[in-house]
Write a protein that holds these residues in place. Sequence first.
Motif, PDB file in Angstrom:
ATOM      1  N   HIS A 113      22.117 -99.936  66.486  1.00 10.11           N
ATOM      2  CA  HIS A 113      21.698-101.333  66.436  1.00 10.11           C
ATOM      3  C   HIS A 113      21.568-101.855  67.868  1.00 10.11           C
ATOM      4  O   HIS A 113      22.339-101.468  68.757  1.00 10.11           O
ATOM      5  CB  HIS A 113      22.732-102.153  65.658  1.00 10.11           C
ATOM      6  N   PRO A 114      20.596-102.731  68.142  1.00  7.73           N
ATOM      7  CA  PRO A 114      20.420-103.227  69.517  1.00  7.73           C
ATOM      8  C   PRO A 114      21.678-103.829  70.124  1.00  7.73           C
ATOM      9  O   PRO A 114      21.917-103.691  71.330  1.00  7.73           O
ATOM     10  CB  PRO A 114      19.313-104.279  69.364  1.00  7.73           C
ATOM     11  N   THR A 115      22.493-104.516  69.314  1.00  8.01           N
ATOM     12  CA  THR A 115      23.706-105.120  69.857  1.00  8.01           C
ATOM     13  C   THR A 115      24.703-104.055  70.324  1.00  8.01           C
ATOM     14  O   THR A 115      25.382-104.235  71.337  1.00  8.01           O
ATOM     15  CB  THR A 115      24.363-106.030  68.812  1.00  8.01           C
ATOM     16  N   ILE A 116      24.797-102.940  69.589  1.00 12.84           N
ATOM     17  CA  ILE A 116      25.695-101.859  69.991  1.00 12.84           C
ATOM     18  C   ILE A 116      25.219-101.229  71.292  1.00 12.84           C
ATOM     19  O   ILE A 116      26.009-100.941  72.200  1.00 12.84           O
ATOM     20  CB  ILE A 116      25.773-100.793  68.880  1.00 12.84           C
ATOM     21  N   VAL A 143      26.134-103.557  74.225  1.00 13.15           N
ATOM     22  CA  VAL A 143      27.541-103.463  74.623  1.00 13.15           C
ATOM     23  C   VAL A 143      27.793-102.178  75.406  1.00 13.15           C
ATOM     24  O   VAL A 143      28.482-102.185  76.434  1.00 13.15           O
ATOM     25  CB  VAL A 143      28.456-103.530  73.388  1.00 13.15           C
ATOM     26  N   ALA A 144      27.226-101.072  74.922  1.00 15.35           N
ATOM     27  CA  ALA A 144      27.404 -99.798  75.622  1.00 15.35           C
ATOM     28  C   ALA A 144      26.841 -99.866  77.042  1.00 15.35           C
ATOM     29  O   ALA A 144      27.463 -99.382  77.997  1.00 15.35           O
ATOM     30  CB  ALA A 144      26.726 -98.678  74.833  1.00 15.35           C
ATOM     31  N   LEU A 145      25.663-100.482  77.198  1.00 13.42           N
ATOM     32  CA  LEU A 145      25.082-100.627  78.536  1.00 13.42           C
ATOM     33  C   LEU A 145      25.963-101.503  79.424  1.00 13.42           C
ATOM     34  O   LEU A 145      26.148-101.217  80.608  1.00 13.42           O
ATOM     35  CB  LEU A 145      23.676-101.228  78.426  1.00 13.42           C
ATOM     36  N   GLY A 146      26.503-102.587  78.846  1.00 10.58           N
ATOM     37  CA  GLY A 146      27.400-103.436  79.616  1.00 10.58           C
ATOM     38  C   GLY A 146      28.637-102.697  80.083  1.00 10.58           C
ATOM     39  O   GLY A 146      29.092-102.875  81.216  1.00 10.58           O
ATOM     40  N   LEU A 192      17.199-110.925  70.977  1.00 13.78           N
ATOM     41  CA  LEU A 192      17.621-111.923  71.956  1.00 13.78           C
ATOM     42  C   LEU A 192      19.132-111.930  72.096  1.00 13.78           C
ATOM     43  O   LEU A 192      19.681-112.122  73.186  1.00 13.78           O
ATOM     44  CB  LEU A 192      17.113-113.311  71.545  1.00 13.78           C
ATOM     45  N   LEU A 193      19.836-111.672  71.000  1.00 14.10           N
ATOM     46  CA  LEU A 193      21.297-111.677  71.015  1.00 14.10           C
ATOM     47  C   LEU A 193      21.870-110.525  71.843  1.00 14.10           C
ATOM     48  O   LEU A 193      23.057-110.531  72.169  1.00 14.10           O
ATOM     49  CB  LEU A 193      21.838-111.609  69.582  1.00 14.10           C
ATOM     50  N   THR A 194      21.035-109.547  72.185  1.00 10.19           N
ATOM     51  CA  THR A 194      21.541-108.435  72.988  1.00 10.19           C
ATOM     52  C   THR A 194      22.024-108.894  74.371  1.00 10.19           C
ATOM     53  O   THR A 194      22.902-108.262  74.957  1.00 10.19           O
ATOM     54  CB  THR A 194      20.448-107.363  73.173  1.00 10.19           C
ATOM     55  N   MET A 222      33.219-104.557  67.665  1.00  9.72           N
ATOM     56  CA  MET A 222      32.097-103.670  67.961  1.00  9.72           C
ATOM     57  C   MET A 222      32.255-102.323  67.259  1.00  9.72           C
ATOM     58  O   MET A 222      31.299-101.761  66.731  1.00  9.72           O
ATOM     59  CB  MET A 222      31.982-103.456  69.468  1.00  9.72           C
ATOM     60  N   ILE A 223      33.492-101.815  67.266  1.00 10.39           N
ATOM     61  CA  ILE A 223      33.752-100.535  66.598  1.00 10.39           C
ATOM     62  C   ILE A 223      33.505-100.663  65.100  1.00 10.39           C
ATOM     63  O   ILE A 223      32.855 -99.803  64.480  1.00 10.39           O
ATOM     64  CB  ILE A 223      35.195-100.071  66.882  1.00 10.39           C
TER      65      ILE A 223
END
Length: 374
Positions: A192-195, A198-201, A80-82, A180-181
């Motif tokens: 990780h889903p969060t990474i 961010v990449a998709l954003g 969900l945090l993604t 993020m780095i």
Amino acid sequence: MPAPIPPAAPDDRDVTAASAQRAHRTRRVRLTEMLPGILLIAATAVALVLANSAASGAWHDVIEARLGPLTVHEWVAEWLLTAFFFVTGVELRDEFSRGSLSTPRRALTPIAAALGGMIVPALIFVAFTAGGPAAHGWAIPTATDIAFAVSLLALVAPGVPAPARAFLLALAVADDLFAMIVLAVFYTPGLHPTIVAVALGLLVGPWVRPRLRRMLERLAMWVVVPAFALVSAGVPLQGGRAGVGGALSPGADPVFCGVLLGLVVGKPVGIILATWLVQRTGRAWGLARARRAGTVAVQRTPASVSWPDLWVVALLAGVGFTMSLLVAQLAFSGGDADARLHTEHATLGVLAASFVAPALAATVYRLLRRTDVA
């Protein structure tokens, strides 16, 4: 030749009405900025109350209940945090394409301030935990929560000028990039889903329609981040669930002290020191160029922000929250009693800093306003 007709004087009632409309819009903007922070504080308070009441066992069972392959807590913290991190990626792309980080000259000060605000807290944390496995959590006090910090700025220092707010935004965005780095390199083996979010954003940011972006921002601020606070901020204020080690008080754990002092002291000191170094270097460079050109160098503070306002912003940057809580969970994910205890105490350190830092910023802001009035 007839005398020119002087322009009609504006009606006092029109001027008063226009001023009232501007004041009303300003109040609405500030209220809009404050509400997500107020909701986040409320969610954190609810989580703490539930974790320290007779319902703590039931609440723990709820967030650790399994829904398919993951627990409720894991669904919120990892998936969900993604949505929040996707919005972060879009904001990063905007800042690099046409915002405060779009040119090297504009980006220099906030990037340097962000780095200073990460290095000093990390050194403080390592100083408390050196030689032990808990030192792996060095990145916990290095992040600034951009949404929470901006909300609290509108709440505790409503009169801070627009350049100071812009500097906080640029600083927090640069901070998010470095966080993020760090997260990708030191704490998340694999994707990780969060990474990924961010990449998709970063990739699709220019093609996100404004209406969709506003919807995602509201989802992140009004649903995702408060939900993350509910499942992550509920830690015991005394003792813990970590077994025998749970009797250790937070104040006796170097993790708690390192996180709290890293955010409350290390963040503002690192930001101010880095900003001062950039200003001093820029001033020396400007004087040298002016001397060669035979002109007078104009000396300004970085980002056109006064040093008192910079102190308010730097103190408020000690609000880590979302990213700091996530790093704490990833840093101490061993599953044993010590890891769970360190996670609880790191969470308490983040929560304590998220209340102490705004309180200090509000105090400094009011003292400065009182001095200006006098």
